[in-house]
Write a protein that holds these residues in place. Structure first.
Motif, PDB file in Angstrom:
ATOM      1  N   VAL A 225       0.807  -1.246  -0.270  1.00 55.88           N
ATOM      2  CA  VAL A 225       0.295  -0.287   0.326  1.00 55.88           C
ATOM      3  C   VAL A 225       0.478   1.329  -0.087  1.00 55.88           C
ATOM      4  CG1 VAL A 225      -1.647   1.406   0.841  1.00 55.88           C
ATOM      5  CG2 VAL A 225      -1.815  -0.939   1.145  1.00 55.88           C
ATOM      6  N   MET A 228       1.708   2.057  -3.231  1.00 58.17           N
ATOM      7  CA  MET A 228       0.285   2.372  -4.046  1.00 58.17           C
ATOM      8  C   MET A 228       0.148   3.883  -3.963  1.00 58.17           C
ATOM      9  SD  MET A 228      -3.742   1.671  -3.074  1.00 58.17           S
ATOM     10  CE  MET A 228      -3.999   2.769  -2.026  1.00 58.17           C
ATOM     11  N   HIS A 231       0.765   6.438  -6.555  1.00 58.71           N
ATOM     12  CA  HIS A 231      -0.084   6.610  -7.931  1.00 58.71           C
ATOM     13  C   HIS A 231      -1.569   7.211  -6.960  1.00 58.71           C
ATOM     14  CE1 HIS A 231       3.670   4.769  -9.339  1.00 58.71           C
ATOM     15  NE2 HIS A 231       3.678   4.586  -8.526  1.00 58.71           N
ATOM     16  N   MET A 232      -1.454   7.410  -6.261  1.00 57.72           N
ATOM     17  CA  MET A 232      -3.347   7.784  -6.344  1.00 57.72           C
ATOM     18  C   MET A 232      -3.860   9.454  -6.485  1.00 57.72           C
ATOM     19  SD  MET A 232      -3.357   6.501  -1.669  1.00 57.72           S
ATOM     20  CE  MET A 232      -2.902   8.348  -1.025  1.00 57.72           C
ATOM     21  N   PRO A 273     -12.227   2.749  -6.939  1.00 61.08           N
ATOM     22  CA  PRO A 273     -10.796   2.125  -7.612  1.00 61.08           C
ATOM     23  C   PRO A 273      -9.897   2.044  -6.191  1.00 61.08           C
ATOM     24  CG  PRO A 273     -11.458   3.968  -8.875  1.00 61.08           C
ATOM     25  CD  PRO A 273     -13.258   3.593  -7.303  1.00 61.08           C
ATOM     26  N   LEU A 274      -9.726   3.021  -5.667  1.00 62.80           N
ATOM     27  CA  LEU A 274      -8.672   2.769  -5.167  1.00 62.80           C
ATOM     28  C   LEU A 274      -8.931   1.936  -3.603  1.00 62.80           C
ATOM     29  CD1 LEU A 274      -6.986   6.177  -3.193  1.00 62.80           C
ATOM     30  CD2 LEU A 274      -6.064   4.549  -4.632  1.00 62.80           C
ATOM     31  N   GLU A 276     -10.555  -0.767  -4.175  1.00 63.67           N
ATOM     32  CA  GLU A 276     -10.576  -2.385  -5.283  1.00 63.67           C
ATOM     33  C   GLU A 276      -8.815  -2.783  -4.996  1.00 63.67           C
ATOM     34  OE1 GLU A 276     -12.255  -4.294  -6.006  1.00 63.67           O
ATOM     35  OE2 GLU A 276     -13.771  -3.788  -4.230  1.00 63.67           O
ATOM     36  N   TRP A 277      -7.716  -1.585  -5.563  1.00 62.30           N
ATOM     37  CA  TRP A 277      -6.255  -1.968  -5.175  1.00 62.30           C
ATOM     38  C   TRP A 277      -5.452  -2.070  -4.073  1.00 62.30           C
ATOM     39  CZ3 TRP A 277      -3.251   2.596  -7.664  1.00 62.30           C
ATOM     40  CH2 TRP A 277      -1.994   2.060  -7.650  1.00 62.30           C
ATOM     41  N   VAL A 278      -6.459  -1.795  -2.775  1.00 65.79           N
ATOM     42  CA  VAL A 278      -5.887  -2.480  -1.804  1.00 65.79           C
ATOM     43  C   VAL A 278      -6.312  -3.912  -1.410  1.00 65.79           C
ATOM     44  CG1 VAL A 278      -6.475  -1.772   0.943  1.00 65.79           C
ATOM     45  CG2 VAL A 278      -6.576   0.352  -0.948  1.00 65.79           C
ATOM     46  N   ARG A 279      -7.598  -4.173  -1.862  1.00 61.39           N
ATOM     47  CA  ARG A 279      -8.147  -5.309  -1.445  1.00 61.39           C
ATOM     48  C   ARG A 279      -6.633  -6.302  -2.672  1.00 61.39           C
ATOM     49  NH1 ARG A 279     -13.213  -6.892   0.560  1.00 61.39           N
ATOM     50  NH2 ARG A 279     -14.308  -4.934   0.998  1.00 61.39           N
ATOM     51  N   SER A 280      -6.915  -5.591  -3.766  1.00 59.33           N
ATOM     52  CA  SER A 280      -5.875  -6.618  -4.742  1.00 59.33           C
ATOM     53  C   SER A 280      -4.319  -7.014  -4.127  1.00 59.33           C
ATOM     54  CB  SER A 280      -5.608  -6.345  -5.761  1.00 59.33           C
ATOM     55  OG  SER A 280      -7.215  -6.147  -6.187  1.00 59.33           O
ATOM     56  N   ILE A 281      -4.031  -5.086  -3.263  1.00 63.11           N
ATOM     57  CA  ILE A 281      -2.432  -5.753  -2.490  1.00 63.11           C
ATOM     58  C   ILE A 281      -2.513  -6.910  -1.319  1.00 63.11           C
ATOM     59  CG2 ILE A 281      -0.995  -4.645  -1.096  1.00 63.11           C
ATOM     60  CD1 ILE A 281      -2.120  -1.810  -2.756  1.00 63.11           C
TER      61      ILE A 281
END
Ligand SMILES: [Zn+2]
Length: 479
Positions: A225, A228, A231-232, A273-274, A276-281
Motif C-alpha cells: 500500500v 501504491m 499513484h493515488m 477503485p482505490l 479495490e486496489w488495496v483489496r488486491s494488495i
C-alpha cells in the motif's frame, strides 16, 4: 424574504438565551463522561432525558443503534432536522482549563473534538425552534437527531439507510472551530476495512518451515500500500492501524494478525477503485505468505454535498447576529492555549477559513465570509451521507483559541471554558435563526431541494455501506 422573518429571527435568539444555562450544563455533563463511538450509553441517555423534559416525542434505538435517539416536536409543515453528536476520543483525557497535558485518567477518553458542545448546541437550537413553533402556533416540525459514533462509526449513514431522514426537508448542524460562520462543505468519502490474515503457528526456531506468518502478510500488505501511495489521486489518503499483531511472542510464528485500513478520497467514484486496489494488495500479501485473508467493512461515509441556498440563508442569519463576543478573560485563557501551539497550527486554521493570518489575535472576533478562499486539508464526516439525501447546511462555531488542532488534549481542555459556552450558544442562535427563516419562507426550502437535485442529477446517492454491513457496535472495545 417575507417581512416577518427578521422579527421572528430576533425572537428566537431570546428563546435560545432563555435556556442557555441548562444546555451549557448538559454540555459540561457530557464532557465529564467521555464515551467512545457506539458506547455512548450515558451521553445518549442524557440527551434523551433532556428531550423528554422539553416535551419532545422521543424514539431511541434508531437503525438498530442503542445510542441513536430522535426527538420530535410540532405538527404538520416542513420537517427541520438538527443533527447532534456526543462521542469522545480515546487517549485524549485532559483536565479542563489546564494548558499543559494533564490527563484526568491515564489513557482515558476525552472530548477532543468538542462533540459535548456539538450535541448540546444542536439540541439547544432544536429546543428554541420547538418553543417558537409553539408560541407562534406555526406549522412545522423540528427534530433533534442524536447521532452516535461520528468518530469512525458512520452512524448517520446507517440512519440514512434505515430511512430515518426520508421525510426531512432540511438538515442543520455545526462543528466547534477556531472561527464562526458557514462551514465549507468539503469532506472526503472514506471506508474502514479490517483485513485479518490467517496462517499457521509454529516454533519460530525449531520448526519455522511449518509455520506461515500472518504478521508477515500484514507487513507485506502495508509495504504494498505504501508503494501504491505514489499513484493515488492528490486528495486521496490512506492510513492504517494494527489491531492485532499476532501476539507478544517472537518465538511463535504468528497465526493471526489484523490491520485496519482507512481509505479516503474526494468522492465514491474516486474511492472505489482505490479500495479495490488495496483489496488486491491484501490478496497479493496472502499469496506471498501462503496465508488467507478475510475482510470486514467497519464503516463508510460519503463526501459532503454543498447547498448554496441554505448556505446563503445561514450566512445572512450570522450577519444579522454578528460575530461572537468574547471578553478579555476569554482572550487571556486562549492566549495560554495558543502558547502551546506552533505557528503552523495557527496558520492552518486561518488557511482552512480562507483568512489572512493575524498572529496577535487569540479568539475569533469576525464571521468568515461566505466566499473566503478556503484551503488546507479535509477530513471526513458522516454528515456527508445526510447531505446527499436532505439539503444540509453546517455552521462553524468559534469555541477555542484560534489554531487549536482538533483531536488534541488542547481541544479537550477547552471544552468547558466560558468561551466554549459562548461559542456554543452563539452558534445555536445562528442555527435556530436559519431554521425559523426557512420555515417562514418555504421558497428557500424549494430552492434548497432544487439545488440538491441539480447537484446529484447525474450521480444519485449510493449508500457507501455494502449490503449486509451493520453498525460496528463493539468497535470501541479494546481487542
Ligand atoms: Zn468532530
Amino acid at each position: 424574504m417575507p417581512t416577518n422573518v427578521p422579527t421572528q429571527v430576533d425572537e428566537i435568539w431570546r428563546l435560545v438565551d432563555a435556556k442557555r444555562d441548562s444546555f451549557i450544563a448538559l454540555s459540561d455533563r457530557i464532557w465529564g463522561m467521555p464515551e467512545l463511538a457506539y458506547g455512548e450509553l450515558r451521553s445518549a441517555a442524557e440527551h434523551a432525558a433532556v428531550l423528554e423534559q422539553e416535551g419532545f416525542r422521543v424514539t431511541t434505538g434508531i437503525a438498530g443503534i442503542p445510542t441513536a435517539v430522535v426527538g420530535e416536536a410540532g405538527d404538520d409543515g416542513p420537517v427541520i432536522a438538527f443533527l447532534g453528536e456526543f462521542d469522545a476520543l480515546p487517549g485524549l483525557s485532559q483536565e479542563a482549563g489546564v494548558p499543559e497535558p494533564r490527563p484526568v485518567a491515564a489513557n482515558g477518553n476525552g472530548h477532543g473534538c468538542g462533540h459535548n458542545l456539538l450535541g448540546a448546541g444542536a439540541l439547544l437550537a432544536a429546543t428554541a425552534v420547538k418553543d417558537h413553533l409553539a408560541s407562534r402556533q406555526l406549522a412545522g416540525r423540528v427534530r433533534y437527531y442524536g447521532c452516535p459514533a461520528e468518530e469512525g462509526g458512520a452512524a448517520k449513514g446507517f440512519m440514512v439507510r434505515s430511512g430515518a431522514f426520508d421525510d426531512v426537508d432540511i438538515a442543520i448542524t455545526w462543528h466547534p472551530s477556531s472561527f464562526s460562520g458557514v462551514k465549507d462543505a468539503v469532506s472526503l468519502a472514506n471506508t474502514r476495512i479490517d483485513f485479518t490474515f490467517s496462517g499457521r503457528a509454529a516454533h519460530a526456531a525449531a520448526a519455522p518451515h511449518l509455520g506461515r506468518s500472518a504478521l508477515d502478510a500484514v507487513e507485506l500488505m502495508n509495504v504494498g500500500v505504501n508503494f501504491m501511495r505514489e499513484h493515488m489521486p492528490r486528495t486521496a489518503r490512506v492510513h492504517y492501524a494494527l489491531l492485532d499483531a499476532g501476539g507478544i511472542a517472537p518465538n511463535v510464528v504468528q497465526a493471526r494478525a489484523t490491520v485496519r485500513y482507512l481509505i479516503r478520497a474526494s468522492d465514491l467514484s474516486e474511492l472505489n477503485p482505490l479500495v479495490e486496489w488495496v483489496r488486491s494488495i491484501a490478496q497479493g500479501a496472502a499469496l506471498m505468505t501462503q496465508t488467507t485473508v478475510e475482510t470486514t467493512v467497519v464503516s463508510a461515509v460519503s463526501n459532503l454535498v454543498r447547498n448554496e441556498p441554505l448556505e446563503r440563508l445561514m450566512h445572512d442569519t450570522f450577519v444579522r447576529l454578528g460575530p461572537p463576543e468574547f471578553d478579555e478573560e476569554d482572550r487571556g485563557v486562549a492566549a495560554m492555549f495558543q502558547a502551546t501551539l506552533t505557528p503552523e497550527d495557527i496558520a492552518e486554521a486561518y488557511a482552512r477559513a480562507g483568512l489572512p493570518v493575524q498572529a496577535d489575535k487569540t479568539m475569533c472576533d469576525l464571521l468568515v465570509p461566505l466566499e473566503a478562499p478556503r484551503a488546507g486539508g479535509a477530513g471526513s464526516t458522516d454528515v456527508g451521507d445526510v447531505s446527499w439525501v436532505v439539503p444540509t447546511v453546517q455552521a462553524s462555531g468559534a469555541t477555542c483559541a484560534i489554531g487549536t488542532p482538533f483531536h488534541t488534549w488542547q481541544l479537550t481542555a477547552q471544552g468547558k471554558t466560558a468561551a466554549a459556552h459562548k461559542g456554543m450558544v452563539h452558534t445555536a442562535k445562528a442555527m435556530a435563526g436559519t431554521a425559523v427563516a426557512a420555515l417562514l419562507d418555504p421558497a428557500v426550502i424549494d430552492e434548497a431541494r432544487a439545488s440538491l437535485r441539480r447537484r446529484t442529477a447525474d450521480r444519485p446517492y449510493v449508500c457507501p455501506l455494502p449490503a449486509g454491513v451493520e453498525p460496528a457496535l463493539d468497535m470501541s472495545r479494546q481487542p
